[in-house]
Each structure stands twice: as C-alpha cells, then as structure tokens.
Scaffold this motif. Structure first.
Motif, PDB file in Angstrom:
ATOM      1  N   ALA A  61       0.833  -1.212   0.000  1.00 50.44           N
ATOM      2  CA  ALA A  61       0.000   0.000   0.000  1.00 50.44           C
ATOM      3  C   ALA A  61       0.861   1.253   0.000  1.00 50.44           C
ATOM      4  CB  ALA A  61      -0.943  -0.009   1.196  1.00 50.44           C
ATOM      5  N   SER A  62       1.938   1.231   0.780  1.00 49.67           N
ATOM      6  CA  SER A  62       2.842   2.382   0.831  1.00 49.67           C
ATOM      7  C   SER A  62       3.486   2.628  -0.530  1.00 49.67           C
ATOM      8  CB  SER A  62       3.942   2.154   1.871  1.00 49.67           C
ATOM      9  OG  SER A  62       3.387   1.990   3.147  1.00 49.67           O
ATOM     10  N   THR A  63       3.950   1.570  -1.149  1.00 51.46           N
ATOM     11  CA  THR A  63       4.602   1.691  -2.445  1.00 51.46           C
ATOM     12  C   THR A  63       3.604   2.090  -3.523  1.00 51.46           C
ATOM     13  OG1 THR A  63       6.164  -0.001  -1.760  1.00 51.46           O
ATOM     14  CG2 THR A  63       6.055   0.481  -4.112  1.00 51.46           C
ATOM     15  N   ARG A  64       2.437   1.466  -3.494  1.00 48.22           N
ATOM     16  CA  ARG A  64       1.408   1.761  -4.491  1.00 48.22           C
ATOM     17  C   ARG A  64       1.037   3.242  -4.468  1.00 48.22           C
ATOM     18  NH1 ARG A  64      -2.457  -1.579  -2.784  1.00 48.22           N
ATOM     19  NH2 ARG A  64      -1.301  -3.325  -3.611  1.00 48.22           N
ATOM     20  N   GLU A 116       8.429  12.591   3.647  1.00 44.05           N
ATOM     21  CA  GLU A 116       9.279  12.187   4.768  1.00 44.05           C
ATOM     22  C   GLU A 116       8.676  11.000   5.509  1.00 44.05           C
ATOM     23  OE1 GLU A 116       9.742  15.740   7.083  1.00 44.05           O
ATOM     24  OE2 GLU A 116      11.217  16.589   5.705  1.00 44.05           O
ATOM     25  N   THR A 117       7.379  11.048   5.768  1.00 42.14           N
ATOM     26  CA  THR A 117       6.710   9.949   6.466  1.00 42.14           C
ATOM     27  C   THR A 117       6.763   8.671   5.649  1.00 42.14           C
ATOM     28  OG1 THR A 117       5.217  11.489   7.579  1.00 42.14           O
ATOM     29  CG2 THR A 117       4.511   9.188   7.448  1.00 42.14           C
ATOM     30  N   LEU A 118       6.464   8.772   4.374  1.00 44.61           N
ATOM     31  CA  LEU A 118       6.479   7.599   3.509  1.00 44.61           C
ATOM     32  C   LEU A 118       7.888   7.024   3.395  1.00 44.61           C
ATOM     33  CD1 LEU A 118       4.484   5.922   1.955  1.00 44.61           C
ATOM     34  CD2 LEU A 118       4.841   7.388  -0.017  1.00 44.61           C
ATOM     35  N   THR A 119       8.888   7.879   3.347  1.00 40.02           N
ATOM     36  CA  THR A 119      10.282   7.421   3.295  1.00 40.02           C
ATOM     37  C   THR A 119      10.620   6.609   4.539  1.00 40.02           C
ATOM     38  OG1 THR A 119      10.943   9.311   1.955  1.00 40.02           O
ATOM     39  CG2 THR A 119      12.682   8.171   3.152  1.00 40.02           C
ATOM     40  N   LEU A 120      10.203   7.105   5.697  1.00 45.66           N
ATOM     41  CA  LEU A 120      10.455   6.370   6.945  1.00 45.66           C
ATOM     42  C   LEU A 120       9.725   5.034   6.951  1.00 45.66           C
ATOM     43  CD1 LEU A 120      10.318   9.291   9.520  1.00 45.66           C
ATOM     44  CD2 LEU A 120      12.341   8.051   8.730  1.00 45.66           C
ATOM     45  N   TRP A 121       8.497   4.998   6.469  1.00 46.80           N
ATOM     46  CA  TRP A 121       7.746   3.733   6.402  1.00 46.80           C
ATOM     47  C   TRP A 121       8.470   2.732   5.509  1.00 46.80           C
ATOM     48  CZ3 TRP A 121       2.184   5.865   5.215  1.00 46.80           C
ATOM     49  CH2 TRP A 121       1.601   6.309   6.399  1.00 46.80           C
ATOM     50  N   LEU A 122       8.874   3.202   4.332  1.00 43.68           N
ATOM     51  CA  LEU A 122       9.535   2.289   3.391  1.00 43.68           C
ATOM     52  C   LEU A 122      10.877   1.799   3.932  1.00 43.68           C
ATOM     53  CD1 LEU A 122       8.662   4.070   0.034  1.00 43.68           C
ATOM     54  CD2 LEU A 122       7.654   1.972   0.957  1.00 43.68           C
ATOM     55  N   ARG A 123      11.621   2.673   4.587  1.00 41.78           N
ATOM     56  CA  ARG A 123      12.877   2.238   5.213  1.00 41.78           C
ATOM     57  C   ARG A 123      12.608   1.175   6.264  1.00 41.78           C
ATOM     58  NH1 ARG A 123      16.210   7.830   6.264  1.00 41.78           N
ATOM     59  NH2 ARG A 123      16.784   8.181   4.108  1.00 41.78           N
ATOM     60  N   HIS A 132      10.113  -0.923   6.316  1.00 43.34           N
ATOM     61  CA  HIS A 132       9.783  -2.168   5.608  1.00 43.34           C
ATOM     62  C   HIS A 132      11.048  -2.883   5.150  1.00 43.34           C
ATOM     63  CE1 HIS A 132       5.608  -1.174   5.747  1.00 43.34           C
ATOM     64  NE2 HIS A 132       5.630  -0.273   4.786  1.00 43.34           N
ATOM     65  N   ILE A 133      11.980  -2.117   4.608  1.00 38.04           N
ATOM     66  CA  ILE A 133      13.236  -2.700   4.120  1.00 38.04           C
ATOM     67  C   ILE A 133      14.043  -3.286   5.276  1.00 38.04           C
ATOM     68  CG2 ILE A 133      15.469  -2.141   3.064  1.00 38.04           C
ATOM     69  CD1 ILE A 133      13.875  -0.114   1.307  1.00 38.04           C
ATOM     70  N   MET A 134      14.075  -2.578   6.395  1.00 38.28           N
ATOM     71  CA  MET A 134      14.830  -3.061   7.554  1.00 38.28           C
ATOM     72  C   MET A 134      14.281  -4.387   8.067  1.00 38.28           C
ATOM     73  SD  MET A 134      15.478   0.546   9.533  1.00 38.28           S
ATOM     74  CE  MET A 134      16.264  -0.203  10.945  1.00 38.28           C
ATOM     75  N   VAL A 135      12.987  -4.606   7.909  1.00 37.55           N
ATOM     76  CA  VAL A 135      12.381  -5.868   8.320  1.00 37.55           C
ATOM     77  C   VAL A 135      12.618  -6.949   7.262  1.00 37.55           C
ATOM     78  CG1 VAL A 135      10.164  -7.019   8.757  1.00 37.55           C
ATOM     79  CG2 VAL A 135      10.635  -4.781   9.779  1.00 37.55           C
TER      80      VAL A 135
END
Length: 70
Positions: A3-6, A22-29, A31-34
């Motif tokens: 959903a974040s990427t879409r 900025e918020t979306l960047t933190l969310w995606l980071r 996700h990647i860290m997990v």
C-alpha cells in the motif's frame, strides 16, 4: 508495504507534501529493515549459498545495471 509503495507508484498518483514524503520514506525504510534480514536467512538456506560472497556480488551487479542505463 504494498500500500505504501502503491501510493507513490500508482498511475495518476497525487503529488505528496514534503511531510508526506518524509513519512512515507520512513515507512519504506522500516519495511526494508524488516525484509532484508528475512531475505538473508532464506538465501542462506539455498543450496550452495555463500552469503558473504553473494553480498559482495550485489553492489557490482547494481553498478553494472546503473552504468548500462546511462
């Protein structure tokens, strides 16, 4: 994660404010860290897996890919 990427990649997606980016960047980071440790664990179980050697190959592959696009 999807959903974040879409939200960014959808056709006709609206432009985001600086705060939303900025918020979306933190969310995606996050996700990647997990995802990365989980992928590393799975890759380590593959036959003939040598995680250290494969990790060293990835940057070279990325460099080759990015150079071929320019």
């Amino acid at each position: 994660m999807r959903a974040s990427t879409r939200r960014l990649l959808a056709e006709g997606a609206e432009l985001l404010s600086v705060e939303e980016v900025e918020t979306l960047t933190l969310w995606l980071r996050g996700h990647i860290m997990v995802a990365v440790p989980e992928i590393e664990q799975i890759a380590a179980q593959l036959p003939g897996a040598r995680p250290a050697a494969r990790s060293a190959e990835i940057p070279q592959q990325l460099r080759a890919t990015s150079l071929s696009r320019h």
